[in-house]
Design an enzyme around this catalytic site. Structure first.
Site, short mmCIF file in Angstrom:
data_model
loop_
_atom_site.label_atom_id
_atom_site.label_comp_id
_atom_site.label_asym_id
_atom_site.label_seq_id
_atom_site.Cartn_x
_atom_site.Cartn_y
_atom_site.Cartn_z
N LYS A 166 1.68 6.29 -5.36
CA LYS A 166 1.44 6.91 -6.66
C LYS A 166 2.19 8.22 -6.85
O LYS A 166 2.43 8.63 -7.99
CB LYS A 166 -0.07 7.13 -6.85
CG LYS A 166 -0.86 5.86 -7.01
CD LYS A 166 -2.34 6.13 -7.27
CE LYS A 166 -3.11 4.85 -7.46
NZ LYS A 166 -4.54 5.08 -7.74
N LYS A 185 1.65 -6.51 -5.86
CA LYS A 185 0.29 -6.83 -6.29
C LYS A 185 0.15 -6.60 -7.79
O LYS A 185 0.85 -5.78 -8.40
CB LYS A 185 -0.75 -6.00 -5.53
CG LYS A 185 -0.79 -4.53 -5.91
CD LYS A 185 -2.03 -3.87 -5.33
CE LYS A 185 -2.16 -2.44 -5.84
NZ LYS A 185 -3.42 -1.80 -5.46
N LYS A 223 -2.70 -2.44 -12.95
CA LYS A 223 -3.00 -1.97 -14.30
C LYS A 223 -1.83 -1.19 -14.90
O LYS A 223 -1.63 -1.19 -16.11
CB LYS A 223 -4.21 -1.03 -14.29
CG LYS A 223 -5.52 -1.61 -13.84
CD LYS A 223 -6.57 -0.51 -13.85
CE LYS A 223 -7.91 -0.96 -13.33
NZ LYS A 223 -8.90 0.13 -13.29
#
Length: 328
Positions: A111, A192, A195
């Site tokens: 992130k 994966k 969102k």
């Protein structure tokens, strides 16, 4: 009775990877265990968020909990920030954790990649996640495969604290499904489902319309071989579709391979659209009933009161062990 805890962040729309990887387990577990299911809103602000979105998404996720079958008469449904003990224990555990442990967290690396300035909360939030779990004397944490590292950190912190201060925490165990634990992106089955992915066709959210999910599935990446068989190494796209199909239909992978033997990917995708659409329709109908009523606020208020009783007992136990002066 063993206790279960798990939580979902109120950021973006919940997709089928979240549902199949973790949330679907919640419904079964509540029949035999003492379950606490939380909307972890404090985790959502590790990166900048629109306050209006946090507010609405928190109610969205809580409503989805009930829509997928979590019964507030059997489970405790609440919002993390409604129980102050989460933040307080998070700080105490942060002071009993080490930078080397947090440096190894792969989600922080992912992130923060490419960012010149990263909020401190993004780095330290695994200790808050540990507090979420340990507050409830949790035995089992049903999670997707991507959260396994965080549960291992929670275990390490609990064991270290117990060794230093005496038996205080239950050491939790992750519960990760053998099948469906990791649903991959439809446009790139080597990543994966997420969102935050830029391509909306990479995922299917629980609130997608039949047209939206049809478009995503029909455009899903497969391969040029044309044979429908389960093989993650050589056929990740097809294997991902078969996994999704199996999880929603209840049919085993071998049964699906036999059903589509000699058929093309178009037939598989067309049927998968129907299977997923049918499953999501019932969830969406129940969601709309709950979200547009006062029921969810009542459930969250009662849930927070119950959660706070348990959490405060644990927090007091921790503070006593650490030497804090407490009122009786």
């Amino acid at each position: 009775m063993k206790r279960v805890f798990s939580g979902v962040q109120p950021t973006g729309n919940i997709h089928i990877g979240n549902y199949l990887g973790a949330m679907k387990q919640f419904v079964d577990l509540q029949e035999e265990m003492d379950c606490f299911f939380c909307v972890v809103d404090l985790h959502s602000v590790t990166l900048p968020q629109d306050p209006k979105n946090i507010y609405s998404h928190t109610l969205d996720v809580a409503s989805l909990y009930m829509a997928i079958g979590i019964d507030p008469n059997k489970s405790t449904i609440f919002v993390q920030s409604h129980v102050p003990a989460h933040a307080e224990l998070g700080w105490l555990l942060q002071c009993n954790s080490y930078m080397g442990e947090l440096n190894r967290m792969t989600q922080f690396k992912d992130k923060s990649k490419g960012s010149e300035s990263v909020p401190v909360g993004l780095y330290t939030y695994p200790t808050l996640m540990a507090a979420d779990i340990l507050l409830y004397d949790t035995h089992i944490v049903p999670v997707g495969n991507d959260q396994k590292q965080h549960i291992e950190l929670s275990r390490d912190i609990a064991i270290r604290f117990n060794n230093r201060f005496g038996e205080t925490f239950v050491v939790p165990e992750p519960q990760i499904k053998e099948s469906g634990a990791r649903i991959m992106a439809l446009d790139d089955p080597n990543k994966k489902m997420s969102k935050s992915a830029e391509n909306p066709l990479s995922r299917i959210t629980l609130m997608d319309s039949p047209d939206q999910l049809k478009k995503a599935i029909m455009k899903a990446t497969t391969d040029s071989e044309g044979q429908i068989r389960f093989d993650w190494e050589n056929k990740p796209g097809v294997s991902n579709l078969l996994t999704i199909y199996s999880e929603f239909s209840g049919m085993s992978i071998p049964e699906l391979e036999q059903k589509y033997e000699g058929l093309g990917y178009g037939a598989l995708k067309k049927d998968l659209v129907e299977v997923v659409s049918s499953s999501l329709l019932s969830i969406q109908q129940r969601y709309n009933e709950i979200r547009n009523s006062d029921e969810i606020r009542h459930v969250l208020k009662e849930g927070a009161e119950k959660a706070e009783q348990v959490a405060n007992q644990t927090l007091r136990r921790v503070k006593e062990k650490m030497g804090f002066v407490l009122y009786k």
